[in-house]
Design a protein around this motif. Structure first.
Motif, short mmCIF file in Angstrom:
data_model
loop_
_atom_site.label_atom_id
_atom_site.label_comp_id
_atom_site.label_asym_id
_atom_site.label_seq_id
_atom_site.Cartn_x
_atom_site.Cartn_y
_atom_site.Cartn_z
N LEU A 52 19.36 9.89 19.05
CA LEU A 52 17.97 9.54 19.37
C LEU A 52 17.42 10.44 20.47
O LEU A 52 16.31 10.97 20.35
N MET A 53 18.18 10.64 21.54
CA MET A 53 17.71 11.48 22.64
C MET A 53 17.52 12.93 22.19
O MET A 53 16.57 13.59 22.59
N GLU A 97 -4.51 8.61 19.72
CA GLU A 97 -3.94 8.87 18.39
C GLU A 97 -2.62 9.60 18.54
O GLU A 97 -2.48 10.46 19.40
N GLY A 98 -1.65 9.24 17.70
CA GLY A 98 -0.40 9.97 17.76
C GLY A 98 0.72 9.31 17.00
O GLY A 98 0.53 8.33 16.28
N VAL A 99 1.89 9.86 17.20
CA VAL A 99 3.12 9.37 16.58
C VAL A 99 3.92 8.64 17.65
O VAL A 99 3.99 9.08 18.78
N TYR A 100 4.50 7.50 17.28
CA TYR A 100 5.26 6.71 18.24
C TYR A 100 6.62 6.33 17.65
O TYR A 100 6.82 6.35 16.44
N ILE A 101 7.53 5.98 18.54
CA ILE A 101 8.87 5.52 18.14
C ILE A 101 9.12 4.18 18.82
O ILE A 101 8.96 4.06 20.03
N LEU A 102 9.48 3.19 18.02
CA LEU A 102 9.94 1.91 18.56
C LEU A 102 11.45 1.88 18.38
O LEU A 102 11.95 2.13 17.28
N GLY A 110 6.16 5.67 13.58
CA GLY A 110 4.87 5.44 12.95
C GLY A 110 3.79 6.35 13.52
O GLY A 110 4.01 7.07 14.48
N ILE A 111 2.63 6.28 12.92
CA ILE A 111 1.47 7.05 13.36
C ILE A 111 0.29 6.10 13.43
O ILE A 111 0.18 5.18 12.62
N GLY A 118 0.77 -4.77 17.80
CA GLY A 118 0.83 -5.39 16.49
C GLY A 118 2.26 -5.60 16.01
O GLY A 118 2.59 -6.64 15.42
N HIS A 119 3.13 -4.64 16.29
CA HIS A 119 4.55 -4.79 15.95
C HIS A 119 5.16 -5.96 16.74
O HIS A 119 5.88 -6.77 16.19
N TRP A 120 4.90 -6.00 18.02
CA TRP A 120 5.50 -7.03 18.87
C TRP A 120 4.99 -8.42 18.54
O TRP A 120 5.73 -9.39 18.62
#
Length: 68
Positions: free
Chosen positions: A14-15, A36-41, A52-53, A63-65
């Motif tokens: 992951l790192m 706006e962008g790409v994120y990692i949970l 996700g984007i 929204g995920h949480w």
């Protein structure tokens, strides 16, 4: 992509991925409000990653949480 790894291998991979793709940690969701962008949970306990984007990362992450 799906694979099984122990916690140490998971964190190392992951790192490496985060560094290679220049992701930055957002410690305060206000900093990504209407961004706006790409994120990692990352779900460390389960060694799972969701990528996700979104046009508003704060709203999308919340929204995920809120679904759980």
């Amino acid at each position: 992509m799906s694979f099984s790894a122990d916690a140490e291998k998971f964190n190392k991979y992951l790192m490496s991925f985060i560094k290679k793709n220049r992701f930055k940690e957002a410690e305060d969701l206000q900093t990504v409000s209407q961004v706006e962008g790409v994120y990692i949970l990352v779900l460390d306990k389960y060694k799972q990653v969701y990528i996700g984007i979104s046009s508003d990362m704060k709203k999308r992450i919340l929204g995920h949480w809120n679904r759980q």
